[in-house]
Structures are given as structure tokens and as C-alpha cells.
Design a protein around this motif. Structure first.
Motif, PDB file in Angstrom:
ATOM      1  N   THR A  50     -17.786  42.737 -11.233  1.00 15.99           N
ATOM      2  CA  THR A  50     -16.740  42.514 -10.654  1.00 15.99           C
ATOM      3  C   THR A  50     -15.864  43.445  -9.986  1.00 15.99           C
ATOM      4  N   ALA A  51     -15.640  44.005 -11.794  1.00 18.50           N
ATOM      5  CA  ALA A  51     -13.939  45.003 -11.405  1.00 18.50           C
ATOM      6  C   ALA A  51     -13.832  45.731 -10.302  1.00 18.50           C
ATOM      7  N   SER A  52     -14.476  46.804  -9.887  1.00 20.51           N
ATOM      8  CA  SER A  52     -14.676  47.881  -9.008  1.00 20.51           C
ATOM      9  C   SER A  52     -14.380  47.609  -7.732  1.00 20.51           C
ATOM     10  N   THR A  53     -15.596  46.154  -7.325  1.00 20.06           N
ATOM     11  CA  THR A  53     -15.170  45.461  -6.237  1.00 20.06           C
ATOM     12  C   THR A  53     -13.710  44.414  -6.087  1.00 20.06           C
ATOM     13  N   VAL A  54     -12.726  44.051  -7.058  1.00 24.91           N
ATOM     14  CA  VAL A  54     -11.334  43.756  -7.428  1.00 24.91           C
ATOM     15  C   VAL A  54     -10.625  44.498  -6.804  1.00 24.91           C
ATOM     16  N   GLU A  55     -11.039  45.647  -7.039  1.00 24.80           N
ATOM     17  CA  GLU A  55      -9.941  46.321  -7.025  1.00 24.80           C
ATOM     18  C   GLU A  55     -10.349  47.407  -5.952  1.00 24.80           C
ATOM     19  N   PHE A  56     -10.954  47.351  -5.337  1.00 18.10           N
ATOM     20  CA  PHE A  56     -11.795  47.909  -4.108  1.00 18.10           C
ATOM     21  C   PHE A  56     -10.794  46.736  -2.745  1.00 18.10           C
ATOM     22  N   LEU A  57     -10.947  45.177  -3.424  1.00 16.30           N
ATOM     23  CA  LEU A  57     -10.519  44.174  -2.951  1.00 16.30           C
ATOM     24  C   LEU A  57      -8.869  44.267  -2.335  1.00 16.30           C
ATOM     25  N   ARG A  58      -8.151  44.217  -3.727  1.00 13.44           N
ATOM     26  CA  ARG A  58      -7.027  43.242  -3.615  1.00 13.44           C
ATOM     27  C   ARG A  58      -6.072  45.003  -2.829  1.00 13.44           C
ATOM     28  N   PRO A  59      -5.807  46.322  -2.739  1.00 13.04           N
ATOM     29  CA  PRO A  59      -5.413  46.536  -2.240  1.00 13.04           C
ATOM     30  C   PRO A  59      -5.143  46.551  -0.696  1.00 13.04           C
ATOM     31  N   ILE A  60      -6.114  45.795  -0.116  1.00 10.34           N
ATOM     32  CA  ILE A  60      -5.876  45.466   1.145  1.00 10.34           C
ATOM     33  C   ILE A  60      -5.311  44.232   1.273  1.00 10.34           C
ATOM     34  N   PRO A  61      -3.947  45.332   2.675  1.00  5.41           N
ATOM     35  CA  PRO A  61      -3.197  44.281   2.754  1.00  5.41           C
ATOM     36  C   PRO A  61      -3.734  42.884   4.146  1.00  5.41           C
ATOM     37  N   SER A  62      -3.127  41.782   3.545  1.00  2.00           N
ATOM     38  CA  SER A  62      -3.556  40.662   4.697  1.00  2.00           C
ATOM     39  C   SER A  62      -3.554  40.703   6.141  1.00  2.00           C
ATOM     40  N   VAL A  63      -2.531  41.735   6.343  1.00  2.00           N
ATOM     41  CA  VAL A  63      -2.017  41.622   7.482  1.00  2.00           C
ATOM     42  C   VAL A  63      -3.022  42.465   8.963  1.00  2.00           C
ATOM     43  N   ALA A  64      -3.355  43.116   7.555  1.00  2.48           N
ATOM     44  CA  ALA A  64      -4.912  43.823   8.241  1.00  2.48           C
ATOM     45  C   ALA A  64      -5.862  43.430   8.494  1.00  2.48           C
ATOM     46  N   LEU A  65      -6.047  42.075   8.222  1.00  2.00           N
ATOM     47  CA  LEU A  65      -7.070  41.232   8.540  1.00  2.00           C
ATOM     48  C   LEU A  65      -6.985  40.556   9.653  1.00  2.00           C
ATOM     49  N   ILE A  66      -5.704  40.183  10.694  1.00  2.00           N
ATOM     50  CA  ILE A  66      -4.716  39.828  11.685  1.00  2.00           C
ATOM     51  C   ILE A  66      -5.751  39.786  12.739  1.00  2.00           C
ATOM     52  N   PRO A  67      -6.196  40.561  13.414  1.00  2.00           N
ATOM     53  CA  PRO A  67      -7.458  41.356  14.181  1.00  2.00           C
ATOM     54  C   PRO A  67      -8.548  40.054  13.832  1.00  2.00           C
ATOM     55  N   LEU A  68      -9.146  40.021  12.533  1.00  2.24           N
ATOM     56  CA  LEU A  68     -10.512  39.164  11.934  1.00  2.24           C
ATOM     57  C   LEU A  68      -9.797  37.888  12.799  1.00  2.24           C
ATOM     58  N   ALA A  69      -8.695  37.150  11.338  1.00  2.19           N
ATOM     59  CA  ALA A  69      -8.026  35.651  12.000  1.00  2.19           C
ATOM     60  C   ALA A  69      -8.026  35.540  13.535  1.00  2.19           C
ATOM     61  N   VAL A  70      -8.075  36.290  14.059  1.00  7.75           N
ATOM     62  CA  VAL A  70      -7.516  36.161  15.624  1.00  7.75           C
ATOM     63  C   VAL A  70      -8.759  36.243  15.958  1.00  7.75           C
ATOM     64  N   LEU A  71      -9.459  36.203  15.968  1.00  6.22           N
ATOM     65  CA  LEU A  71     -11.036  36.550  16.210  1.00  6.22           C
ATOM     66  C   LEU A  71     -11.614  35.216  15.792  1.00  6.22           C
ATOM     67  N   LEU A  72     -11.885  34.971  14.587  1.00  8.11           N
ATOM     68  CA  LEU A  72     -12.629  33.953  13.986  1.00  8.11           C
ATOM     69  C   LEU A  72     -11.568  32.406  14.767  1.00  8.11           C
TER      70      LEU A  72
END
Length: 261
Positions: free
Chosen positions: A96-118
Motif C-alpha cells: 500500500t506504500a505507493s498507493t498511499v503516497e499517490f493519494l495523500r498529496p491530492i488536495p481535498s478541494v480537487a474533490l469538490i466536483p465529485l462531492a457536488v456530483l454525489l
């Protein structure tokens, strides 16, 4: 002797705050800043007094605190459980090390469109952003804590044939607990930032939405008053988490050393 030279930190903090309030009061009064964009402190305080006398303000404050608390609890539970499981299984941590290091830096604000969609502008959107951001703060700290387990204690647990639960309870958890509290303290601040951000951008109920409404209504003093409230919330949350950490970890050498200093 050292603390005497430095002075009382509380008094110094209050003096700094008083200085900031004085500067904000003088800048527009002296014409150095347009009062339309930065009202003097007295106007901001008056607007704050008007706000706290309304039921709408307390509803918004309650909405923000509810989203913050619920998102933080979910993130802490998920981060602690995932951290203990991943950290205690070396193969799983490597996988899981590479997956964690890939997902962790993604800013939460980048998920705003997904959050609004859901979830639209409902509570779910705010919780999605809070949980995503706060989860990593806890998970990483728990992983560090599990990795910091004394090898001698680990071998002793094996020699006594501790069960998996016994190993977690008597070896992993006492070592990881200070890291867990650090993660909770960081996650609490991050959760508040994301709660306000979600309300401000998405329009979910809370103080952030009220700030956006005040801005759009050109109620600048009210906008600053609400911003002051969010800042005060951050200070209170930080003080509460630090106090809780010191009291609950009074037995730990790191906290005892901090108090002694």
C-alpha cells in the motif's frame, strides 16, 4: 529562569492580539487602506455583536461544528484502524506504500466536483472533503507509531505467544498512542479548514456559507466578523486538543519532558 526572561506566553499572546486589533483600527482611520475593503476593528466588533444576537448565526455555527466533529470522528476511526492493520503487516505496508503516497498529496478541494456530483450541497459533500483530508493526517501518524515499536518489546510479545489482539493492545497501541494524538490534533485543524471551505465554495450550511453570503451582499464588516469567528474556533480547537493530549498522555515521557521544560 528561562521562562522569566521570555515572559508569560499568555500575556505576550494577548499583547500581540491587541497590537493587531489596533493596527486594523488605525489603517482605515488614517486612510492607508480603503475602509470598504478593511473596516476598522470597532465596526467589525459591532457587526460581530449583531451576528451573535441572531438565531441564524448559532444555527450556522452548529452546522459547522456538527460537520467538523462528525467528519473528524469518521476520519480518526478510519485512520487508526487502517494504520494499525497496515502497519502491523509488513507485506501489506509494502503493497500500500505507493498507493498511499499517490493519494495523500491530492488536495481535498480537487474533490469538490465529485462531492457536488454525489451529494449536492448537502452534509455529505462536506463530510467527503473533511474525511479525505483528515484521514491521511491520522493514518500517516499511526504508521509512524507502529514502525516505532521497540524490537525488544516485539520479540518479548512473540516469546510469550501474545495473540494478535494482545500484541496490538500491549505493544503496538501504547507506542502508537502519542502519534495518534498528534494525528488527531493535525486532523482537527484540517477538518475545520475543509468544513469552512466546503461551506464557502459548495454552499453547504454553515459559517462558510454565511461568509459567502455576506461577501455577495457587500456586508464587509459582517464578513470579517464571521472570519474572526472561524479563527477563534481554530484557536479553541487547537487548545482543546493540546490540553487533552497532555492530560491523557501524562504518563508518556514526551509529555512529561514537555511539562518539565
Amino acid at each position: 529562569m528561562t521562562s522569566a526572561r521570555r515572559g508569560n506566553p499568555v500575556l505576550l499572546g494577548l499583547a500581540g492580539l491587541a497590537g493587531l486589533l489596533l493596527i486594523v483600527e488605525l489603517l482605515p482611520r488614517l486612510g492607508l487602506v480603503n475602509e470598504r475593503f478593511l473596516p476598522p476593528t470597532s465596526r467589525i466588533v459591532a457587526a460581530l455583536a449583531d451576528e451573535v444576537s441572531t438565531a441564524a448565526f448559532w444555527r450556522s455555527l452548529g452546522d459547522t461544528l456538527y460537520a467538523w466533529a462528525l467528519g473528524l470522528v469518521l476520519a480518526v476511526l478510519g485512520g487508526v484502524l487502517a494504520g494499525l492493520v497496515i502497519g502491523s503487516v509488513p507485506v501489506l505496508r509494502e503493497l500500500t506504500a505507493s498507493t498511499v503516497e499517490f493519494l495523500r498529496p491530492i488536495p481535498s478541494v480537487a474533490l469538490i466536483p465529485l462531492a457536488v456530483l454525489l451529494y449536492g450541497t448537502e452534509l455529505g459533500s462536506t463530510l467527503l472533503l473533511i474525511c479525505y483530508a483528515a484521514f491521511w493526517q491520522v493514518l500517516i501518524q499511526v504508521l509512524y507509531g507502529v514502525a516505532d515499536v521497540d524490537p525488544v518489546a516485539e520479540e518479548t510479545a512473540r516469546s510469550f505467544r501474545f495473540s494478535s489482539w494482545g500484541r496490538v493492545r500491549h505493544v503496538l497501541w501504547p507506542t502508537a498512542l502519542p502519534y495518534v494524538f498528534t494525528g488527531v490534533r493535525l486532523a482537527a485543524s484540517v477538518a475545520l479548514v475543509l468544513a469552512i471551505t466546503a461551506e464557502l465554495v459548495i454552499g453547504a450550511p454553515g459559517l462558510g456559507k454565511e461568509i459567502a453570503t455576506a461577501q455577495n451582499s457587500d456586508a464587509v464588516a459582517t464578513m470579517y466578523a464571521l472570519i474572526v469567528v472561524t479563527g477563534a474556533l481554530g484557536v479553541v480547537i487547537n487548545l482543546l486538543t493540546r490540553t487533552g493530549e497532555r492530560r491523557l498522555l501524562a504518563w508518556h515521557q514526551s509529555v512529561r519532558g514537555e511539562v518539565a521544560t
